[in-house]
Motif scaffolding. Structure first.
Motif, mmCIF file in Angstrom:
data_model
loop_
_atom_site.group_PDB
_atom_site.id
_atom_site.type_symbol
_atom_site.label_atom_id
_atom_site.label_comp_id
_atom_site.label_asym_id
_atom_site.label_seq_id
_atom_site.Cartn_x
_atom_site.Cartn_y
_atom_site.Cartn_z
ATOM 1 N N ASP A 51 4.463 72.519 -18.326
ATOM 2 C CA ASP A 51 3.963 73.894 -18.454
ATOM 3 C C ASP A 51 2.718 74.110 -17.597
ATOM 4 O O ASP A 51 2.562 75.164 -16.972
ATOM 5 C CB ASP A 51 3.629 74.213 -19.913
ATOM 6 N N VAL A 52 1.832 73.126 -17.565
ATOM 7 C CA VAL A 52 0.611 73.234 -16.757
ATOM 8 C C VAL A 52 0.966 73.310 -15.280
ATOM 9 O O VAL A 52 0.433 74.139 -14.534
ATOM 10 C CB VAL A 52 -0.352 72.055 -17.037
ATOM 11 N N VAL A 53 1.879 72.461 -14.840
ATOM 12 C CA VAL A 53 2.287 72.447 -13.433
ATOM 13 C C VAL A 53 2.920 73.785 -13.048
ATOM 14 O O VAL A 53 2.622 74.336 -11.986
ATOM 15 C CB VAL A 53 3.255 71.268 -13.155
ATOM 16 N N ILE A 54 3.765 74.328 -13.908
ATOM 17 C CA ILE A 54 4.410 75.613 -13.610
ATOM 18 C C ILE A 54 3.360 76.713 -13.471
ATOM 19 O O ILE A 54 3.403 77.505 -12.523
ATOM 20 C CB ILE A 54 5.443 75.964 -14.701
ATOM 21 N N ALA A 55 2.404 76.766 -14.395
ATOM 22 C CA ALA A 55 1.360 77.796 -14.331
ATOM 23 C C ALA A 55 0.515 77.620 -13.070
ATOM 24 O O ALA A 55 0.173 78.598 -12.391
ATOM 25 C CB ALA A 55 0.480 77.736 -15.580
ATOM 26 N N LEU A 56 0.180 76.397 -12.742
ATOM 27 C CA LEU A 56 -0.629 76.138 -11.548
ATOM 28 C C LEU A 56 0.126 76.512 -10.274
ATOM 29 O O LEU A 56 -0.444 77.137 -9.366
ATOM 30 C CB LEU A 56 -1.048 74.669 -11.512
ATOM 31 N N GLU A 57 1.402 76.157 -10.201
ATOM 32 C CA GLU A 57 2.205 76.516 -9.032
ATOM 33 C C GLU A 57 2.315 78.034 -8.882
ATOM 34 O O GLU A 57 2.259 78.563 -7.774
ATOM 35 C CB GLU A 57 3.590 75.878 -9.123
ATOM 36 N N GLU A 58 2.478 78.734 -10.001
ATOM 37 C CA GLU A 58 2.561 80.197 -9.966
ATOM 38 C C GLU A 58 1.246 80.792 -9.478
ATOM 39 O O GLU A 58 1.236 81.715 -8.650
ATOM 40 C CB GLU A 58 2.906 80.733 -11.361
ATOM 41 N N LEU A 59 0.151 80.271 -9.969
ATOM 42 C CA LEU A 59 -1.167 80.742 -9.543
ATOM 43 C C LEU A 59 -1.365 80.508 -8.047
ATOM 44 O O LEU A 59 -1.766 81.422 -7.310
ATOM 45 C CB LEU A 59 -2.265 80.026 -10.341
ATOM 46 N N ASN A 75 0.838 82.896 -5.922
ATOM 47 C CA ASN A 75 0.317 84.264 -5.860
ATOM 48 C C ASN A 75 -0.938 84.354 -4.992
ATOM 49 O O ASN A 75 -1.100 85.313 -4.234
ATOM 50 C CB ASN A 75 0.034 84.793 -7.269
ATOM 51 N N ILE A 76 -1.803 83.388 -5.084
ATOM 52 C CA ILE A 76 -3.006 83.397 -4.241
ATOM 53 C C ILE A 76 -2.623 83.267 -2.767
ATOM 54 O O ILE A 76 -3.192 83.959 -1.915
ATOM 55 C CB ILE A 76 -3.976 82.276 -4.670
ATOM 56 N N GLU A 77 -1.655 82.418 -2.454
ATOM 57 C CA GLU A 77 -1.204 82.283 -1.067
ATOM 58 C C GLU A 77 -0.609 83.596 -0.552
ATOM 59 O O GLU A 77 -0.835 83.978 0.605
ATOM 60 C CB GLU A 77 -0.194 81.145 -0.951
ATOM 61 N N LEU A 78 0.154 84.277 -1.403
ATOM 62 C CA LEU A 78 0.714 85.571 -0.992
ATOM 63 C C LEU A 78 -0.386 86.599 -0.750
ATOM 64 O O LEU A 78 -0.318 87.382 0.197
ATOM 65 C CB LEU A 78 1.698 86.088 -2.052
ATOM 66 N N ILE A 79 -1.399 86.583 -1.589
ATOM 67 C CA ILE A 79 -2.525 87.509 -1.408
ATOM 68 C C ILE A 79 -3.272 87.173 -0.123
ATOM 69 O O ILE A 79 -3.593 88.067 0.674
ATOM 70 C CB ILE A 79 -3.461 87.468 -2.632
ATOM 71 N N GLN A 80 -3.529 85.890 0.089
ATOM 72 C CA GLN A 80 -4.270 85.474 1.292
ATOM 73 C C GLN A 80 -3.509 85.788 2.567
ATOM 74 O O GLN A 80 -4.105 86.166 3.576
ATOM 75 C CB GLN A 80 -4.570 83.971 1.242
ATOM 76 N N SER A 81 -2.193 85.627 2.527
ATOM 77 C CA SER A 81 -1.396 85.860 3.732
ATOM 78 C C SER A 81 -1.122 87.346 3.957
ATOM 79 O O SER A 81 -0.522 87.719 4.970
ATOM 80 C CB SER A 81 -0.071 85.104 3.645
ATOM 81 N N LYS A 82 -1.549 88.152 3.012
ATOM 82 C CA LYS A 82 -1.351 89.606 3.082
ATOM 83 C C LYS A 82 0.122 89.951 3.285
ATOM 84 O O LYS A 82 0.470 90.807 4.085
ATOM 85 C CB LYS A 82 -2.218 90.218 4.169
ATOM 86 N N SER A 83 0.967 89.257 2.555
ATOM 87 C CA SER A 83 2.404 89.469 2.683
ATOM 88 C C SER A 83 2.885 90.562 1.724
ATOM 89 O O SER A 83 3.914 90.440 1.094
ATOM 90 C CB SER A 83 3.152 88.166 2.430
ATOM 91 N N TYR A 84 2.142 91.598 1.628
ATOM 92 C CA TYR A 84 2.506 92.753 0.804
ATOM 93 C C TYR A 84 2.321 93.995 1.666
ATOM 94 O O TYR A 84 1.511 94.030 2.572
ATOM 95 C CB TYR A 84 1.635 92.825 -0.457
ATOM 96 N N GLU A 85 3.138 94.988 1.396
ATOM 97 C CA GLU A 85 3.077 96.212 2.194
ATOM 98 C C GLU A 85 2.332 97.334 1.494
ATOM 99 O O GLU A 85 1.695 98.159 2.136
ATOM 100 C CB GLU A 85 4.487 96.684 2.531
ATOM 101 N N TYR A 86 2.412 97.345 0.188
ATOM 102 C CA TYR A 86 1.850 98.461 -0.552
ATOM 103 C C TYR A 86 0.801 97.977 -1.545
ATOM 104 O O TYR A 86 0.817 96.829 -1.990
ATOM 105 C CB TYR A 86 2.958 99.212 -1.311
ATOM 106 N N LYS A 87 -0.087 98.874 -1.884
ATOM 107 C CA LYS A 87 -1.151 98.555 -2.825
ATOM 108 C C LYS A 87 -0.562 98.103 -4.166
ATOM 109 O O LYS A 87 -1.103 97.203 -4.814
ATOM 110 C CB LYS A 87 -2.059 99.768 -3.021
ATOM 111 N N GLU A 88 0.565 98.683 -4.566
ATOM 112 C CA GLU A 88 1.201 98.315 -5.829
ATOM 113 C C GLU A 88 1.628 96.853 -5.827
ATOM 114 O O GLU A 88 1.514 96.156 -6.834
ATOM 115 C CB GLU A 88 2.409 99.217 -6.121
ATOM 116 N N GLU A 89 2.137 96.386 -4.690
ATOM 117 C CA GLU A 89 2.528 94.972 -4.574
ATOM 118 C C GLU A 89 1.297 94.067 -4.686
ATOM 119 O O GLU A 89 1.345 93.023 -5.336
ATOM 120 C CB GLU A 89 3.233 94.719 -3.242
#
Length: 96
Positions: free
Chosen positions: A46-54, A57-71
């Motif tokens: 459970d800890v590993v899953i939560a850490l991987e998810e975190l 998501n941080i990598e996606l935010i850092q890479s700016k791989s979102y198009e809209y503010k909602e994403e």
């Protein structure tokens, strides 16, 4: 001589009873350890899953791989939820 034999038989009975108790204790300890290991593996998973998810998501935010503010907001919420879950798991009272 009969007294010595009776004393020896009594001692053998006591030793036999102690061995039986030791075997029961060893068996219970083995069961308890097995249960604890299963619980620890599940909690670690459970800890590993939560850490991987975190991290994801941080990598996606850092890479700016979102198009809209909602994403972006959704990624922030998911990162927060994963971080919160991780914190809850790490502060689980069963650790202490």
């Amino acid at each position: 001589m009969a007294r010595d034999i009776a004393a020896l038989e009594s001692t053998v009975r006591l030793i036999s009873e102690e061995l039986d108790q030791f075997q029961e204790l060893a068996t219970q300890t083995l069961k308890d350890n097995s249960t604890n290991w299963r619980w620890l593996r599940a909690l670690t998973n459970d800890v590993v899953i939560a850490l991987e998810e975190l991290i994801r998501n941080i990598e996606l935010i850092q890479s700016k791989s979102y198009e809209y503010k909602e994403e972006y907001i959704q990624l922030i919420h998911e990162a927060y939820a994963a971080a919160y879950q991780l914190r809850e798991l790490l502060y689980d009272e069963r650790f202490y």
